[in-house]
Motif scaffolding. Structure first.
Motif, PDB file in Angstrom:
ATOM      1  N   GLY A 122      -1.111  10.570  -3.025  1.00 42.18           N
ATOM      2  CA  GLY A 122      -0.754   9.276  -2.445  1.00 42.18           C
ATOM      3  C   GLY A 122      -1.977   8.476  -2.037  1.00 42.18           C
ATOM      4  N   LEU A 123      -2.985   9.157  -1.482  1.00 43.26           N
ATOM      5  CA  LEU A 123      -4.209   8.474  -1.076  1.00 43.26           C
ATOM      6  C   LEU A 123      -4.967   7.946  -2.287  1.00 43.26           C
ATOM      7  CD1 LEU A 123      -5.918   7.696   1.363  1.00 43.26           C
ATOM      8  CD2 LEU A 123      -7.140   9.860   1.121  1.00 43.26           C
ATOM      9  N   LEU A 124      -4.875   8.646  -3.414  1.00 42.66           N
ATOM     10  CA  LEU A 124      -5.491   8.159  -4.649  1.00 42.66           C
ATOM     11  C   LEU A 124      -4.868   6.831  -5.065  1.00 42.66           C
ATOM     12  CD1 LEU A 124      -5.734  11.440  -6.770  1.00 42.66           C
ATOM     13  CD2 LEU A 124      -7.588  10.258  -5.586  1.00 42.66           C
ATOM     14  N   GLY A 125      -3.535   6.783  -5.045  1.00 39.42           N
ATOM     15  CA  GLY A 125      -2.855   5.538  -5.388  1.00 39.42           C
ATOM     16  C   GLY A 125      -3.209   4.413  -4.448  1.00 39.42           C
ATOM     17  N   ALA A 126      -3.297   4.721  -3.153  1.00 36.26           N
ATOM     18  CA  ALA A 126      -3.652   3.703  -2.159  1.00 36.26           C
ATOM     19  C   ALA A 126      -5.080   3.214  -2.354  1.00 36.26           C
ATOM     20  CB  ALA A 126      -3.478   4.271  -0.751  1.00 36.26           C
ATOM     21  N   SER A 127      -5.992   4.130  -2.653  1.00 38.10           N
ATOM     22  CA  SER A 127      -7.382   3.756  -2.866  1.00 38.10           C
ATOM     23  C   SER A 127      -7.535   2.846  -4.083  1.00 38.10           C
ATOM     24  CB  SER A 127      -8.243   5.010  -3.037  1.00 38.10           C
ATOM     25  OG  SER A 127      -9.592   4.671  -3.311  1.00 38.10           O
ATOM     26  N   LEU A 128      -6.840   3.181  -5.167  1.00 43.05           N
ATOM     27  CA  LEU A 128      -6.906   2.339  -6.371  1.00 43.05           C
ATOM     28  C   LEU A 128      -6.319   0.949  -6.096  1.00 43.05           C
ATOM     29  CD1 LEU A 128      -5.916   4.965  -9.093  1.00 43.05           C
ATOM     30  CD2 LEU A 128      -8.183   4.004  -8.644  1.00 43.05           C
ATOM     31  N   PHE A 129      -5.262   0.903  -5.289  1.00 43.41           N
ATOM     32  CA  PHE A 129      -4.690  -0.392  -4.916  1.00 43.41           C
ATOM     33  C   PHE A 129      -5.685  -1.225  -4.126  1.00 43.41           C
ATOM     34  CE2 PHE A 129      -2.708  -2.730  -1.368  1.00 43.41           C
ATOM     35  CZ  PHE A 129      -2.110  -3.760  -2.092  1.00 43.41           C
ATOM     36  N   MET A 130      -6.395  -0.593  -3.177  1.00 43.02           N
ATOM     37  CA  MET A 130      -7.374  -1.321  -2.383  1.00 43.02           C
ATOM     38  C   MET A 130      -8.530  -1.827  -3.235  1.00 43.02           C
ATOM     39  SD  MET A 130      -6.501  -1.867   0.677  1.00 43.02           S
ATOM     40  CE  MET A 130      -8.107  -2.396   1.302  1.00 43.02           C
ATOM     41  N   LEU A 131      -8.946  -1.038  -4.230  1.00 45.72           N
ATOM     42  CA  LEU A 131      -9.991  -1.502  -5.145  1.00 45.72           C
ATOM     43  C   LEU A 131      -9.526  -2.733  -5.911  1.00 45.72           C
ATOM     44  CD1 LEU A 131     -11.413   1.819  -6.671  1.00 45.72           C
ATOM     45  CD2 LEU A 131     -12.667   0.143  -5.289  1.00 45.72           C
ATOM     46  N   LEU A 132      -8.284  -2.705  -6.382  1.00 45.59           N
ATOM     47  CA  LEU A 132      -7.729  -3.848  -7.096  1.00 45.59           C
ATOM     48  C   LEU A 132      -7.623  -5.055  -6.178  1.00 45.59           C
ATOM     49  CD1 LEU A 132      -6.398  -5.036  -9.633  1.00 45.59           C
ATOM     50  CD2 LEU A 132      -4.209  -4.122  -8.810  1.00 45.59           C
ATOM     51  N   LEU A 158       0.830  -1.194   0.000  1.00 47.67           N
ATOM     52  CA  LEU A 158       0.000   0.000   0.000  1.00 47.67           C
ATOM     53  C   LEU A 158       0.873   1.257   0.000  1.00 47.67           C
ATOM     54  CD1 LEU A 158      -3.094   0.896   0.406  1.00 47.67           C
ATOM     55  CD2 LEU A 158      -2.367   1.413   2.732  1.00 47.67           C
ATOM     56  N   SER A 159       1.958   1.230   0.760  1.00 53.63           N
ATOM     57  CA  SER A 159       2.900   2.341   0.784  1.00 53.63           C
ATOM     58  C   SER A 159       3.483   2.578  -0.608  1.00 53.63           C
ATOM     59  CB  SER A 159       4.018   2.058   1.785  1.00 53.63           C
ATOM     60  OG  SER A 159       5.011   3.054   1.739  1.00 53.63           O
ATOM     61  N   MET A 160       3.861   1.490  -1.294  1.00 53.13           N
ATOM     62  CA  MET A 160       4.394   1.618  -2.653  1.00 53.13           C
ATOM     63  C   MET A 160       3.352   2.220  -3.589  1.00 53.13           C
ATOM     64  SD  MET A 160       6.363  -2.041  -3.059  1.00 53.13           S
ATOM     65  CE  MET A 160       7.416  -2.669  -1.752  1.00 53.13           C
ATOM     66  N   ALA A 161       2.082   1.769  -3.459  1.00 50.33           N
ATOM     67  CA  ALA A 161       1.004   2.311  -4.297  1.00 50.33           C
ATOM     68  C   ALA A 161       0.822   3.801  -4.021  1.00 50.33           C
ATOM     69  CB  ALA A 161      -0.295   1.553  -4.027  1.00 50.33           C
ATOM     70  N   SER A 162       0.933   4.175  -2.757  1.00 46.65           N
ATOM     71  CA  SER A 162       0.838   5.586  -2.389  1.00 46.65           C
ATOM     72  C   SER A 162       1.960   6.392  -3.043  1.00 46.65           C
ATOM     73  CB  SER A 162       0.916   5.721  -0.861  1.00 46.65           C
ATOM     74  OG  SER A 162       1.090   7.060  -0.475  1.00 46.65           O
ATOM     75  N   GLN A 163       3.160   5.847  -3.015  1.00 44.18           N
ATOM     76  CA  GLN A 163       4.301   6.536  -3.631  1.00 44.18           C
ATOM     77  C   GLN A 163       4.144   6.617  -5.147  1.00 44.18           C
ATOM     78  OE1 GLN A 163       7.325   3.993  -2.024  1.00 44.18           O
ATOM     79  NE2 GLN A 163       7.664   5.274  -0.224  1.00 44.18           N
ATOM     80  N   MET A 164       3.559   5.593  -5.765  1.00 44.06           N
ATOM     81  CA  MET A 164       3.328   5.635  -7.202  1.00 44.06           C
ATOM     82  C   MET A 164       2.292   6.701  -7.559  1.00 44.06           C
ATOM     83  SD  MET A 164       5.399   3.638  -8.704  1.00 44.06           S
ATOM     84  CE  MET A 164       6.562   4.104  -7.405  1.00 44.06           C
ATOM     85  N   GLY A 165       1.305   6.894  -6.672  1.00 39.69           N
ATOM     86  CA  GLY A 165       0.356   7.974  -6.890  1.00 39.69           C
ATOM     87  C   GLY A 165       1.044   9.326  -6.857  1.00 39.69           C
ATOM     88  N   ASP A 166       1.964   9.486  -5.918  1.00 38.29           N
ATOM     89  CA  ASP A 166       2.741  10.716  -5.812  1.00 38.29           C
ATOM     90  C   ASP A 166       3.604  10.929  -7.046  1.00 38.29           C
ATOM     91  OD1 ASP A 166       3.972  12.989  -4.698  1.00 38.29           O
ATOM     92  OD2 ASP A 166       5.572  11.785  -3.836  1.00 38.29           O
ATOM     93  N   ILE A 167       4.253   9.859  -7.499  1.00 41.80           N
ATOM     94  CA  ILE A 167       5.127   9.958  -8.671  1.00 41.80           C
ATOM     95  C   ILE A 167       4.324  10.247  -9.933  1.00 41.80           C
ATOM     96  CG2 ILE A 167       6.584   8.564 -10.203  1.00 41.80           C
ATOM     97  CD1 ILE A 167       7.815   7.328  -7.706  1.00 41.80           C
ATOM     98  N   ALA A 168       3.135   9.634 -10.040  1.00 41.08           N
ATOM     99  CA  ALA A 168       2.287   9.880 -11.210  1.00 41.08           C
ATOM    100  C   ALA A 168       1.901  11.350 -11.291  1.00 41.08           C
ATOM    101  CB  ALA A 168       1.036   9.003 -11.144  1.00 41.08           C
ATOM    102  N   GLU A 169       1.567  11.950 -10.139  1.00 37.46           N
ATOM    103  CA  GLU A 169       1.201  13.370 -10.162  1.00 37.46           C
ATOM    104  C   GLU A 169       2.423  14.242 -10.443  1.00 37.46           C
ATOM    105  OE1 GLU A 169      -0.412  17.234  -8.103  1.00 37.46           O
ATOM    106  OE2 GLU A 169       1.126  15.918  -7.269  1.00 37.46           O
ATOM    107  N   SER A 170       3.578  13.834  -9.935  1.00 32.25           N
ATOM    108  CA  SER A 170       4.813  14.576 -10.223  1.00 32.25           C
ATOM    109  C   SER A 170       5.122  14.545 -11.718  1.00 32.25           C
ATOM    110  CB  SER A 170       5.990  13.980  -9.435  1.00 32.25           C
ATOM    111  OG  SER A 170       5.819  14.153  -8.046  1.00 32.25           O
ATOM    112  N   ALA A 171       4.921  13.374 -12.327  1.00 32.18           N
ATOM    113  CA  ALA A 171       5.146  13.248 -13.770  1.00 32.18           C
ATOM    114  C   ALA A 171       4.182  14.142 -14.545  1.00 32.18           C
ATOM    115  CB  ALA A 171       4.975  11.788 -14.194  1.00 32.18           C
TER     116      ALA A 171
END
Length: 271
Positions: free
Chosen positions: A249-259, A210-223
């Motif tokens: 980050g919460l967006l990435g975590a939420s999408l991970f939880m849905l998956l 979940l932490s990794m998914a949160s970081q990917m959400g952060d990176i996606a927005e940075s990109a």
């Protein structure tokens, strides 16, 4: 006398933004905790509002002059999500595609970019509401605390230890030390929740993912911001930029939880 960009002649430090980040962060956490605890319409209204604001920010990032149009898109997104709350979660969920599609048509450029990010925002918002209603507030507290700890641990470890960059082309400030600190912090949150809930030990490694998914959400927005040439999604929050900057980050975590919920049967965690 020139001060090289310094304020009042004071030499800037790596902790200059800490005070603003701390107070605004605490205020947002307090609002979130109260809303999650109350649940029902209170949590739903908060999520719908935050989702709508992020759609507004996204539209203005891609098309800066679209002021009224961005507000209409935000209101439309809020209306769609609010309307779905009274429906059974079946084919009606396809309506989540509509705000992203309508907004994409209004963009003069980056139409696919808007569609993908807007869809991610609305689906993540819907997922947070469904997670609270279906699995109870404990899961939401765990998710939010994991995301917050990931962010805080990453911030302090990255500023304190520095070191090699995690993905310098996309997020120049993110370091491997901060990234790993976020994983460790989330694992500690998972271990803590084991002490007062009926969750299984798998929660520790799930917390890390979940932490990794949160970081990917952060990176996606940075990109996205680097692609569009903007520093922040907006200036709504002192020290944090916009809601999109704060909740990526919460967006990435939420999408991970849905998956995760699609793959495994997520049980209700009881205290």
């Amino acid at each position: 006398m020139a001060d090289d960009g310094e304020t009042g002649g004071k030499k800037p430090t790596r902790w200059d933004d800490l005070s603003a980040r701390t107070w605004t962060g605490l205020a947002m956490v307090l609002v979130g905790v109260v809303a999650i605890r109350l649940g029902g319409v209170w949590f739903q209204m908060l999520v719908v509002f935050v989702t709508a604001v992020m759609i507004w920010e996204l539209a203005r990032m891609i098309r800066p002059g679209l002021d009224v149009g961005a507000m209409l898109l935000a209101a439309f997104s809020a209306s769609v999500i609010s309307g779905l709350l009274s429906q059974k979660p079946d084919w009606h969920l396809a309506l989540l595609l509509v705000p992203a599609a309508v907004g994409s048509a209004a963009m003069a450029r980056e139409r696919l970019t808007f569609f993908l990010f807007a869809l991610g925002i609305t689906v993540a918002g819907w997922g947070l509401i469904m997670a609270r209603d279906t699995y109870g507030g404990t899961w939401l507290f765990w998710m939010v605390i994991c995301v917050v700890v990931t962010d805080v641990a990453g911030y302090f470890a990255g500023r304190r230890f520095g070191g090699p960059k995690f993905w310098p082309r996309i997020s120049p400030k993110k370091t491997w030390s901060g990234t790993i600190a976020g994983w460790v912090g989330a694992a500690a949150v998972g271990a803590l929740f084991l002490t007062f809930t009926n969750a299984g030990r798998d929660l520790i490694w799930i917390s890390m993912i979940l932490s990794m998914a949160s970081q990917m959400g952060d990176i996606a927005e940075s990109a996205l911001k680097r692609r569009l040439g903007v520093k922040d999604s907006s200036a709504l929050i002192p020290g944090h930029g916009g809601l999109f900057d704060r909740f990526d980050g919460l967006l990435g975590a939420s999408l991970f939880m849905l998956l995760l919920a699609l793959i495994v049967d997520v049980p209700e965690v009881r205290i």
